[in-house]
Design a protein around this motif. Structure first.
Motif, PDB file in Angstrom:
ATOM      1  N   GLU A 205    -112.098 -20.034 -21.787  1.00 42.36           N
ATOM      2  CA  GLU A 205    -110.745 -19.434 -22.236  1.00 42.36           C
ATOM      3  C   GLU A 205    -110.197 -20.319 -23.114  1.00 42.36           C
ATOM      4  O   GLU A 205    -109.852 -19.969 -24.326  1.00 42.36           O
ATOM      5  CB  GLU A 205    -109.808 -19.195 -21.266  1.00 42.36           C
ATOM      6  CG  GLU A 205    -108.706 -18.454 -21.453  1.00 42.36           C
ATOM      7  CD  GLU A 205    -107.699 -18.089 -20.395  1.00 42.36           C
ATOM      8  OE1 GLU A 205    -106.306 -17.677 -20.622  1.00 42.36           O
ATOM      9  OE2 GLU A 205    -107.804 -18.447 -19.186  1.00 42.36           O
ATOM     10  N   ASP A 208    -112.404 -20.655 -26.244  1.00 43.71           N
ATOM     11  CA  ASP A 208    -112.373 -19.631 -27.120  1.00 43.71           C
ATOM     12  C   ASP A 208    -110.900 -19.264 -28.034  1.00 43.71           C
ATOM     13  O   ASP A 208    -110.887 -18.937 -29.023  1.00 43.71           O
ATOM     14  CB  ASP A 208    -112.569 -18.259 -26.356  1.00 43.71           C
ATOM     15  CG  ASP A 208    -113.895 -18.117 -26.009  1.00 43.71           C
ATOM     16  OD1 ASP A 208    -114.864 -18.785 -26.396  1.00 43.71           O
ATOM     17  OD2 ASP A 208    -114.287 -17.304 -25.085  1.00 43.71           O
ATOM     18  N   ASP A 209    -109.835 -19.709 -27.210  1.00 42.11           N
ATOM     19  CA  ASP A 209    -108.686 -19.756 -27.835  1.00 42.11           C
ATOM     20  C   ASP A 209    -108.393 -20.624 -29.056  1.00 42.11           C
ATOM     21  O   ASP A 209    -107.982 -20.490 -30.175  1.00 42.11           O
ATOM     22  CB  ASP A 209    -107.584 -20.102 -26.707  1.00 42.11           C
ATOM     23  CG  ASP A 209    -106.180 -20.432 -27.413  1.00 42.11           C
ATOM     24  OD1 ASP A 209    -105.841 -19.587 -28.233  1.00 42.11           O
ATOM     25  OD2 ASP A 209    -105.595 -21.344 -26.888  1.00 42.11           O
TER      26      ASP A 209
END
Length: 241
Positions: A205, A208-209
């Motif tokens: 997460e 990807d952020d």
């Protein structure tokens, strides 16, 4: 006053600082500096760093530039887990070896491919000679091969069994040409496996952020302010062509 980080996630070094601070729950105010709008040349940012580059840090009345210095400062001030910047002499030396090499060893080549493949033709509207593009890809391939054979070898991570600042700084640089549509992991199973381990250690997460801006560059470049980009055109063309 909370610690402030001045960042543009188009920038590889900014992504390393952003990921490190987020992963280690370091509280900070995100101060966005839009490089393509020239905000780094503004009067207020000049008070933070005369280098006029991101990332930059302000911790009350203490200001700091340069991503490696910022990462080391954060690691030591916030006493992050030892594996990031190991106390062991030889492990730290292995991390420092990569951090010393990467400035000239991978960053110029990944950046050049990003600009030649995407920004110069799509944003500035200038054709890139094939021989320039081929030479840039060859230089990048040589650096990637060295990362595999010298820095990763048969280890899980650059400094051993755990992720470190070296891996973090490495992955953001390697992802830069990916943003221009170059699959640097194709045909490189060792590099791909290492990438997967780094991504897992960071957390998908957060990974990807941090990379959504660069991985969306092929679409967002079409929306850039054409009135400001020409200001950078002579400098960019001189640097990359």
């Amino acid at each position: 006053m909370a610690l402030e980080l001045y960042l543009d996630l188009y920038s590889q070094p900014c992504r390393s600082v952003y990921i490190f601070a987020k992963k280690n729950n370091i509280p900070f105010d995100f101060k966005k500096i839009t490089l393509f709008d020239g905000e780094q040349y503004g009067e207020e940012f000049g008070k933070i760093t005369l280098i006029r580059k991101v990332p930059a840090l302000r911790d009350q009345d203490f200001c700091l530039g340069e991503s490696i210095a910022i990462l080391q400062y954060l690691a030591e001030k916030f006493k992050t887990p030892d594996f990031w910047y190991p106390a062991d002499l030889q492990q730290r030396a292995r991390v420092n070896e990569y951090l010393s090499w990467q400035h000239s060893g991978i960053r110029p080549h990944g950046s050049r491919v990003f600009w030649l493949r995407l920004m110069i033709p799509k944003a500035l509207g200038v054709d890139v000679p094939k021989e320039k593009m081929d030479a840039a890809i060859e230089d990048l391939n040589c650096s990637l091969k060295l990362i595999e054979e010298k820095f990763i070898q048969d280890r899980l991570f650059i400094a051993g069994d755990h992720i470190s600042l070296a891996d973090l700084v490495a992955i953001v640089e390697i992802m830069q040409p990916v943003g221009a549509g170059v699959d640097v992991f194709d045909g490189r199973p060792r590099l791909s496996a290492w990438r997967d381990r780094v991504q897992a250690a960071i957390g998908k997460e957060l990974f990807d952020d941090a990379h959504q801006t660069i991985l969306g560059a092929q679409k967002s470049v079409k929306l850039m302010d054409d009135s400001k980009l020409p200001l950078f055109k002579p400098k960019i063309l001189k640097r990359f062509l």
